[in-house]
Scaffold this motif. Structure first.
Motif, PDB file in Angstrom:
ATOM      1  N   ASP A 231      27.833  45.097  80.117  1.00  0.00           N
ATOM      2  CA  ASP A 231      26.867  45.337  79.033  1.00  0.00           C
ATOM      3  C   ASP A 231      27.570  45.624  77.697  1.00  0.00           C
ATOM      4  O   ASP A 231      27.177  46.524  76.961  1.00  0.00           O
ATOM      5  N   PHE A 232      28.619  44.865  77.397  1.00  0.00           N
ATOM      6  CA  PHE A 232      29.250  44.976  76.071  1.00  0.00           C
ATOM      7  C   PHE A 232      28.194  44.675  75.009  1.00  0.00           C
ATOM      8  O   PHE A 232      27.487  43.659  75.110  1.00  0.00           O
ATOM      9  N   ASP A 233      28.102  45.527  73.984  1.00  0.00           N
ATOM     10  CA  ASP A 233      27.254  45.232  72.825  1.00  0.00           C
ATOM     11  C   ASP A 233      28.147  44.463  71.839  1.00  0.00           C
ATOM     12  O   ASP A 233      28.969  45.060  71.132  1.00  0.00           O
ATOM     13  N   ILE A 234      27.987  43.157  71.822  1.00  0.00           N
ATOM     14  CA  ILE A 234      28.919  42.280  71.098  1.00  0.00           C
ATOM     15  C   ILE A 234      29.007  42.638  69.613  1.00  0.00           C
ATOM     16  O   ILE A 234      30.084  42.600  69.007  1.00  0.00           O
ATOM     17  N   GLU A 235      27.857  43.013  69.042  1.00  0.00           N
ATOM     18  CA  GLU A 235      27.818  43.363  67.616  1.00  0.00           C
ATOM     19  C   GLU A 235      28.717  44.554  67.300  1.00  0.00           C
ATOM     20  O   GLU A 235      29.087  44.778  66.148  1.00  0.00           O
ATOM     21  N   GLN A 236      29.028  45.338  68.321  1.00  0.00           N
ATOM     22  CA  GLN A 236      29.813  46.554  68.101  1.00  0.00           C
ATOM     23  C   GLN A 236      31.324  46.321  68.213  1.00  0.00           C
ATOM     24  O   GLN A 236      32.103  47.274  68.247  1.00  0.00           O
ATOM     25  N   PHE A 237      31.728  45.059  68.268  1.00  0.00           N
ATOM     26  CA  PHE A 237      33.160  44.755  68.316  1.00  0.00           C
ATOM     27  C   PHE A 237      33.517  43.746  67.234  1.00  0.00           C
ATOM     28  O   PHE A 237      32.849  42.721  67.096  1.00  0.00           O
ATOM     29  N   GLU A 238      34.568  44.065  66.461  1.00  0.00           N
ATOM     30  CA  GLU A 238      34.976  43.129  65.408  1.00  0.00           C
ATOM     31  C   GLU A 238      36.358  42.545  65.712  1.00  0.00           C
ATOM     32  O   GLU A 238      37.208  43.182  66.324  1.00  0.00           O
ATOM     33  N   HIS A 239      36.528  41.326  65.232  1.00  0.00           N
ATOM     34  CA  HIS A 239      37.785  40.593  65.390  1.00  0.00           C
ATOM     35  C   HIS A 239      38.850  41.218  64.480  1.00  0.00           C
ATOM     36  O   HIS A 239      38.601  41.463  63.306  1.00  0.00           O
ATOM     37  N   LEU A 240      40.018  41.474  65.044  1.00  0.00           N
ATOM     38  CA  LEU A 240      41.103  42.062  64.253  1.00  0.00           C
ATOM     39  C   LEU A 240      42.392  41.289  64.529  1.00  0.00           C
ATOM     40  O   LEU A 240      42.718  41.015  65.690  1.00  0.00           O
ATOM     41  N   VAL A 241      43.118  40.961  63.446  1.00  0.00           N
ATOM     42  CA  VAL A 241      44.393  40.254  63.595  1.00  0.00           C
ATOM     43  C   VAL A 241      45.509  41.120  63.028  1.00  0.00           C
ATOM     44  O   VAL A 241      45.383  41.663  61.928  1.00  0.00           O
ATOM     45  N   ILE A 242      46.570  41.276  63.819  1.00  0.00           N
ATOM     46  CA  ILE A 242      47.711  42.110  63.397  1.00  0.00           C
ATOM     47  C   ILE A 242      48.977  41.270  63.513  1.00  0.00           C
ATOM     48  O   ILE A 242      49.134  40.541  64.507  1.00  0.00           O
ATOM     49  N   PHE A 243      49.865  41.381  62.534  1.00  0.00           N
ATOM     50  CA  PHE A 243      51.164  40.707  62.675  1.00  0.00           C
ATOM     51  C   PHE A 243      52.219  41.732  63.046  1.00  0.00           C
ATOM     52  O   PHE A 243      52.417  42.723  62.338  1.00  0.00           O
ATOM     53  N   ASP A 244      52.886  41.499  64.168  1.00  0.00           N
ATOM     54  CA  ASP A 244      53.958  42.376  64.629  1.00  0.00           C
ATOM     55  C   ASP A 244      55.275  41.740  64.171  1.00  0.00           C
ATOM     56  O   ASP A 244      55.774  40.792  64.777  1.00  0.00           O
ATOM     57  N   ASP A 245      55.819  42.302  63.094  1.00  0.00           N
ATOM     58  CA  ASP A 245      56.985  41.729  62.442  1.00  0.00           C
ATOM     59  C   ASP A 245      58.232  41.810  63.337  1.00  0.00           C
ATOM     60  O   ASP A 245      59.038  40.882  63.388  1.00  0.00           O
ATOM     61  N   THR A 246      58.366  42.914  64.061  1.00  0.00           N
ATOM     62  CA  THR A 246      59.549  43.104  64.904  1.00  0.00           C
ATOM     63  C   THR A 246      59.661  41.991  65.944  1.00  0.00           C
ATOM     64  O   THR A 246      60.726  41.426  66.175  1.00  0.00           O
ATOM     65  N   ASN A 247      58.529  41.694  66.573  1.00  0.00           N
ATOM     66  CA  ASN A 247      58.563  40.700  67.658  1.00  0.00           C
ATOM     67  C   ASN A 247      58.117  39.315  67.220  1.00  0.00           C
ATOM     68  O   ASN A 247      58.073  38.395  68.039  1.00  0.00           O
ATOM     69  N   GLN A 248      57.746  39.171  65.939  1.00  0.00           N
ATOM     70  CA  GLN A 248      57.240  37.883  65.426  1.00  0.00           C
ATOM     71  C   GLN A 248      56.056  37.382  66.254  1.00  0.00           C
ATOM     72  O   GLN A 248      55.989  36.221  66.670  1.00  0.00           O
ATOM     73  N   ASN A 249      55.112  38.312  66.460  1.00  0.00           N
ATOM     74  CA  ASN A 249      53.896  37.977  67.198  1.00  0.00           C
ATOM     75  C   ASN A 249      52.678  38.164  66.317  1.00  0.00           C
ATOM     76  O   ASN A 249      52.588  39.151  65.585  1.00  0.00           O
ATOM     77  N   ILE A 250      51.742  37.245  66.413  1.00  0.00           N
ATOM     78  CA  ILE A 250      50.434  37.491  65.824  1.00  0.00           C
ATOM     79  C   ILE A 250      49.540  37.951  66.984  1.00  0.00           C
ATOM     80  O   ILE A 250      49.583  37.370  68.065  1.00  0.00           O
ATOM     81  N   GLU A 251      48.821  39.030  66.771  1.00  0.00           N
ATOM     82  CA  GLU A 251      48.003  39.590  67.863  1.00  0.00           C
ATOM     83  C   GLU A 251      46.527  39.522  67.506  1.00  0.00           C
ATOM     84  O   GLU A 251      46.157  39.769  66.358  1.00  0.00           O
ATOM     85  N   MET A 252      45.698  39.204  68.486  1.00  0.00           N
ATOM     86  CA  MET A 252      44.242  39.311  68.305  1.00  0.00           C
ATOM     87  C   MET A 252      43.747  40.521  69.102  1.00  0.00           C
ATOM     88  O   MET A 252      44.161  40.725  70.244  1.00  0.00           O
ATOM     89  N   ARG A 257      33.379  49.271  66.789  1.00  0.00           N
ATOM     90  CA  ARG A 257      32.828  49.786  65.524  1.00  0.00           C
ATOM     91  C   ARG A 257      32.313  51.209  65.687  1.00  0.00           C
ATOM     92  O   ARG A 257      32.077  51.895  64.711  1.00  0.00           O
ATOM     93  N   GLN A 258      32.055  51.629  66.937  1.00  0.00           N
ATOM     94  CA  GLN A 258      31.611  53.005  67.193  1.00  0.00           C
ATOM     95  C   GLN A 258      31.980  53.435  68.607  1.00  0.00           C
ATOM     96  O   GLN A 258      32.331  52.583  69.422  1.00  0.00           O
ATOM     97  N   ASP A 259      31.890  54.731  68.884  1.00  0.00           N
ATOM     98  CA  ASP A 259      32.143  55.205  70.253  1.00  0.00           C
ATOM     99  C   ASP A 259      31.087  54.594  71.159  1.00  0.00           C
ATOM    100  O   ASP A 259      29.917  54.545  70.782  1.00  0.00           O
ATOM    101  N   GLN A 260      31.488  54.140  72.316  1.00  0.00           N
ATOM    102  CA  GLN A 260      30.505  53.564  73.232  1.00  0.00           C
ATOM    103  C   GLN A 260      30.971  53.607  74.684  1.00  0.00           C
ATOM    104  O   GLN A 260      32.161  53.766  74.957  1.00  0.00           O
ATOM    105  N   THR A 261      29.994  53.460  75.579  1.00  0.00           N
ATOM    106  CA  THR A 261      30.282  53.393  77.013  1.00  0.00           C
ATOM    107  C   THR A 261      29.915  51.996  77.473  1.00  0.00           C
ATOM    108  O   THR A 261      28.870  51.469  77.091  1.00  0.00           O
ATOM    109  N   VAL A 262      30.791  51.408  78.280  1.00  0.00           N
ATOM    110  CA  VAL A 262      30.546  50.035  78.756  1.00  0.00           C
ATOM    111  C   VAL A 262      30.634  50.026  80.278  1.00  0.00           C
ATOM    112  O   VAL A 262      31.471  50.708  80.864  1.00  0.00           O
ATOM    113  N   THR A 263      29.734  49.254  80.883  1.00  0.00           N
ATOM    114  CA  THR A 263      29.772  49.089  82.339  1.00  0.00           C
ATOM    115  C   THR A 263      30.051  47.632  82.671  1.00  0.00           C
ATOM    116  O   THR A 263      29.460  46.739  82.061  1.00  0.00           O
TER     117      THR A 263
END
Ligand code: AVI
Length: 322
Positions: A231-252, A257-263
């Motif tokens: 029961d993930f509330d899809i609207e409550q999750f946003e896409h985030l991209v991070i670049f890890d310079d040390t390892n030359q990795n792009i991460e997704m 967006r808020q505290d939540q409980t998921v089953t």
């Protein structure tokens, strides 16, 4: 043309891996291979034509220009296994080149049945091709190909699109060593690798303004909801991209967006995720030349050729098992 499909089921494995990943601390994670259900595969096809994402076009340019040269470096007769064939578009030029020399056996290996079906549709018109698709994990599929191959045949493994970069850390090297152990001396690997490039270029490629990559990422939660009764509330999750310079990795990541409980009912799992906390969904490594040379050596291959696209730094590497 003959086609055949060897099927596998993996629902229990999916539930197990989701449970393991989401209970990891401090960083929750989900295996990136599960991004590719039917919707995810279609979204990845859309990503591959985005102006910001140059990987697919770069490799298409390389194979379009150099397929004949690549094929000329292979012994005959050769059979072809492809790991993660996708829709098989890029593979066409290689298979066509080979089919001019000999009838060709092609074994696409995919855990996505949707991609496998697309690939079979795309390639089945090639002259005297026989396609046997394996709905399997890569190395399990490759072992099955090995069980079918004859003493005088060489095996060429295609691992295109820089999917090797989606293995975390040393897992890529370990994977290539295990792959090498299945091959015989003289067999070959054509390995696509995305090369290092400016951070801004990479971030734009993985966080496109249209939100296609965001949809690709968030679809993983939609899939878990549907297939594992979560029961993930899809609207409550946003896409985030991070670049890890040390390892030359792009991460997704997917950031809450808020505290939540998921089953996740079919994984027997209930968990809390706090506002700002992320689920790490993919790593995409960017290679340097010296790193590629060292990986080939470490994993039991010798260098046979390399073709580079200079518009979008990308390399296809032909390595021979030694
Ligand atoms: C399949 N793989 C090589 C892609 C990549 O670039 O790492 C997957 C992808 N993820 C976001 N965009 C594309």
């Amino acid at each position: 043309m003959a086609t055949e499909l060897i099927k596998g089921t993996a629902q229990d494995e999916f539930a197990k891996e989701v449970c393991t990943g989401l209970t990891k601390s401090p960083q929750k994670e989900l295996p990136s291979k599960y991004l590719y259900d039917a919707v995810g595969s279609a979204l990845f096809e859309a990503i591959s034509v985005l102006p910001q994402y140059g990987v697919t076009r770069a490799e298409e340019r390389i194979l379009g220009r150099y397929a004949t040269e690549i094929v000329s470096k292979l012994p005959a007769p050769v059979i072809v296994a492809e790991l993660g064939s996708g829709a098989g578009k890029k593979t066409r030029v290689i298979l066509e080149g080979l089919s001019r020399r000999q009838p060709i056996s092609y074994y696409p290996i995919e855990i996505s049945s949707a991609a496998l079906a697309m690939c079979r549709r795309e390639l089945s018109d090639i002259n005297s091709i026989s396609i046997v698709g394996f709905e399997r994990e890569y190395l399990d599929g490759l072992l099955e190909v090995a069980a079918r191959w004859e003493a005088d045949q060489h095996l060429m493994v295609l691992f295109l699109g820089s999917t090797i970069g989606n293995f975390d850390g040393s897992a890529g090297v370990e994977f290539l060593s295990r792959l090498r152990a299945i091959l015989r001396e003289g067999d070959s690997l054509l390995l696509g690798t995305d090369l290092r490039k400016p951070v801004a270029t990479l971030v734009a490629a993985y966080d496109d303004p249209l939100g296609v990559t965001a949809a690709f990422n968030r679809n993983l939660l939609v899939r878990i909801n549907r297939e594992l009764d979560a029961d993930f509330d899809i609207e409550q999750f946003e896409h985030l991209v991070i670049f890890d310079d040390t390892n030359q990795n792009i991460e997704m990541h997917l950031r809450a967006r808020q505290d939540q409980t998921v089953t996740v009912a079919k994984a027997g799992l209930g968990f809390r995720i706090l506002r700002g906390e992320t689920i790490w969904t993919e790593t995409s490594h960017k290679y340097s030349q010296s790193e590629l040379n060292s990986i080939a050596r470490q994993t039991g291959f010798r260098w046979q050729g390399q073709w580079i696209d200079h518009e979008w730094a990308f390399a296809d590497n032909l390595w021979i098992a030694c």
